[in-house]
Design a protein around this motif. Structure first.
Motif, PDB file in Angstrom:
ATOM      1  N   UNK A  89      74.060  -0.396  29.522  1.00  0.00           N
ATOM      2  CA  UNK A  89      74.166  -1.206  28.309  1.00  0.00           C
ATOM      3  C   UNK A  89      74.813  -2.558  28.611  1.00  0.00           C
ATOM      4  N   UNK A  90      75.775  -2.573  29.544  1.00  0.00           N
ATOM      5  CA  UNK A  90      76.403  -3.835  29.949  1.00  0.00           C
ATOM      6  C   UNK A  90      75.369  -4.746  30.601  1.00  0.00           C
ATOM      7  N   UNK A  91      74.579  -4.186  31.506  1.00  0.00           N
ATOM      8  CA  UNK A  91      73.532  -4.967  32.173  1.00  0.00           C
ATOM      9  C   UNK A  91      72.508  -5.465  31.161  1.00  0.00           C
ATOM     10  N   UNK A 107      67.659   3.732  30.973  1.00  0.00           N
ATOM     11  CA  UNK A 107      67.762   4.444  29.702  1.00  0.00           C
ATOM     12  C   UNK A 107      68.664   3.739  28.701  1.00  0.00           C
ATOM     13  N   UNK A 108      69.400   2.726  29.137  1.00  0.00           N
ATOM     14  CA  UNK A 108      70.194   1.943  28.188  1.00  0.00           C
ATOM     15  C   UNK A 108      69.307   1.278  27.145  1.00  0.00           C
ATOM     16  N   UNK A 109      68.030   1.108  27.460  1.00  0.00           N
ATOM     17  CA  UNK A 109      67.093   0.502  26.508  1.00  0.00           C
ATOM     18  C   UNK A 109      66.879   1.380  25.281  1.00  0.00           C
ATOM     19  N   UNK A 110      67.187   2.678  25.377  1.00  0.00           N
ATOM     20  CA  UNK A 110      67.053   3.575  24.226  1.00  0.00           C
ATOM     21  C   UNK A 110      68.433   4.067  23.785  1.00  0.00           C
ATOM     22  N   UNK A 111      69.437   3.205  23.977  1.00  0.00           N
ATOM     23  CA  UNK A 111      70.799   3.452  23.486  1.00  0.00           C
ATOM     24  C   UNK A 111      71.481   4.616  24.188  1.00  0.00           C
ATOM     25  N   UNK A 112      71.221   4.788  25.488  1.00  0.00           N
ATOM     26  CA  UNK A 112      71.920   5.823  26.240  1.00  0.00           C
ATOM     27  C   UNK A 112      73.339   5.415  26.593  1.00  0.00           C
ATOM     28  N   UNK A 113      73.655   4.116  26.460  1.00  0.00           N
ATOM     29  CA  UNK A 113      75.014   3.643  26.696  1.00  0.00           C
ATOM     30  C   UNK A 113      75.361   3.537  28.175  1.00  0.00           C
ATOM     31  N   UNK A 171      60.473   6.811  28.815  1.00  0.00           N
ATOM     32  CA  UNK A 171      61.292   6.561  27.638  1.00  0.00           C
ATOM     33  C   UNK A 171      60.510   6.794  26.348  1.00  0.00           C
ATOM     34  N   UNK A 172      59.178   6.627  26.402  1.00  0.00           N
ATOM     35  CA  UNK A 172      58.366   6.711  25.180  1.00  0.00           C
ATOM     36  C   UNK A 172      58.370   8.125  24.596  1.00  0.00           C
ATOM     37  N   UNK A 173      57.939   9.163  25.355  1.00  0.00           N
ATOM     38  CA  UNK A 173      57.991  10.510  24.759  1.00  0.00           C
ATOM     39  C   UNK A 173      59.415  10.990  24.509  1.00  0.00           C
ATOM     40  N   UNK A 174      60.365  10.544  25.314  1.00  0.00           N
ATOM     41  CA  UNK A 174      61.754  10.951  25.107  1.00  0.00           C
ATOM     42  C   UNK A 174      62.253  10.490  23.745  1.00  0.00           C
ATOM     43  N   UNK A 175      61.927   9.257  23.376  1.00  0.00           N
ATOM     44  CA  UNK A 175      62.340   8.735  22.067  1.00  0.00           C
ATOM     45  C   UNK A 175      61.611   9.454  20.941  1.00  0.00           C
ATOM     46  N   UNK A 176      60.315   9.707  21.124  1.00  0.00           N
ATOM     47  CA  UNK A 176      59.537  10.378  20.080  1.00  0.00           C
ATOM     48  C   UNK A 176      60.022  11.804  19.837  1.00  0.00           C
ATOM     49  N   UNK A 177      60.422  12.498  20.905  1.00  0.00           N
ATOM     50  CA  UNK A 177      60.853  13.887  20.765  1.00  0.00           C
ATOM     51  C   UNK A 177      62.312  14.006  20.319  1.00  0.00           C
TER      52      UNK A 177
END
Length: 274
Positions: A231-233, A221-227, A135-141
């Motif tokens: 996101x419910x969990x 991936x819901x932790x980075x707003x993937x929905x 999730x870290x590089x995905x968010x940065x990129x």
């Protein structure tokens, strides 16, 4: 020596010098996922349930079809239909891209010993790295949203189909290959008419594993707003709403079982044809 500093420097350099590339990639992948989601949103829920139930019936049997219709009706009754379609679109999009990249790479590793030697430690690294790290590089990129979630999912879910594609092709008996060559088969004919058809059950197992890993990563991936259902969990965890978290988890389990049984049914039917 601080390895993390070098990794951070490398990622910073990439984000500074290749931002137009990442923006363009984000636009293309994001548009593809949004189109997929719009199609699923536009179909009435009862039509979607009927189509998936019929697919389950033909590929996995009547008991799976019964579970499918009851499970999807339960999801709709809990009010998670929109999130389920969002998760399904993200899973199928990520899986499709992972297969588009993974199957050719698996073929290459099966046909080239040098490529196999290079790819094996990379695949080991991809499979053993904790999912949260992606999730870290995905968010940065790519920032926040569905696009970084999709890319993290693709990287996490691709190794099984690469390995099993390579394994399936490598397990084709040498006698069959030699017989095909003796009848004048070209390398492309040998691949597409002999090796891939015989390796198809193993490749389909890799597809099944890729779908399951995509679904597990989509929840993270819901932790980075993937929905989606993730996101419910996540809301259930962060807001201490135990019932909401369990309901989201049940919806994820239902979707996972349906996808698993359908892909397993494809594999079994292919083996029976053989």
């Amino acid at each position: 020596m601080m390895i993390g500093q070098y990794i951070e420097t490398g990622i910073t350099w990439l984000t500074e010098h290749f931002s137009p590339f990442f923006d363009g990639l984000s636009y293309i992948v994001g548009g593809f996922i949004e189109c997929f989601q719009d199609v699923l949103y536009g179909i009435p829920f009862y039509v979607t349930i009927g189509l998936i139930t019929l697919l389950s019936w033909f590929k996995a049997g009547r008991w799976t079809a019964l579970f499918t219709v009851l499970g999807l009706l339960l999801i709709y009754g809990m009010g998670f239909w929109f999130e389920t379609m969002q998760t399904l679109a993200l899973v199928l999009s990520s899986t499709g891209i992972a297969l588009l990249l993974g199957i050719p790479l698996g073929i290459w590793t099966a046909r080239s010993a040098r490529c196999n030697q290079i790819a094996r430690p990379i695949l080991d690294f991809m499979q053993t790295m904790p999912a949260f790290v992606y999730l870290i590089p995905a968010v940065l990129f790519f920032g926040l949203g569905t696009v970084p979630g999709a890319f993290a999912t693709i990287i996490f879910a691709m190794p099984p189909v690469v390995r099993l594609t390579s394994l399936g092709i490598s397990q084709v008996p040498e006698t069959i290959i030699e017989a095909s060559r003796s009848f004048g088969a070209t390398p492309s004919q040998l691949l597409f008419k002999v090796q891939l058809p015989l390796a198809l059950p193993t490749i389909l197992t890799g597809v099944n594993q890729t779908i399951m890993m995509s679904l597990s990563m989509v929840v993270i991936a819901a932790m980075i707003s993937a929905g989606g259902l993730g996101e419910i969990v996540l809301k259930g965890i962060t807001q201490m709403k135990i019932g909401l978290g369990f309901e989201g988890g049940i919806a994820v389990v239902i979707l996972a079982i349906i996808l698993d049984r359908i892909t397993q049914g494809l594999t079994k039917r292919n083996k029976l044809k053989k």
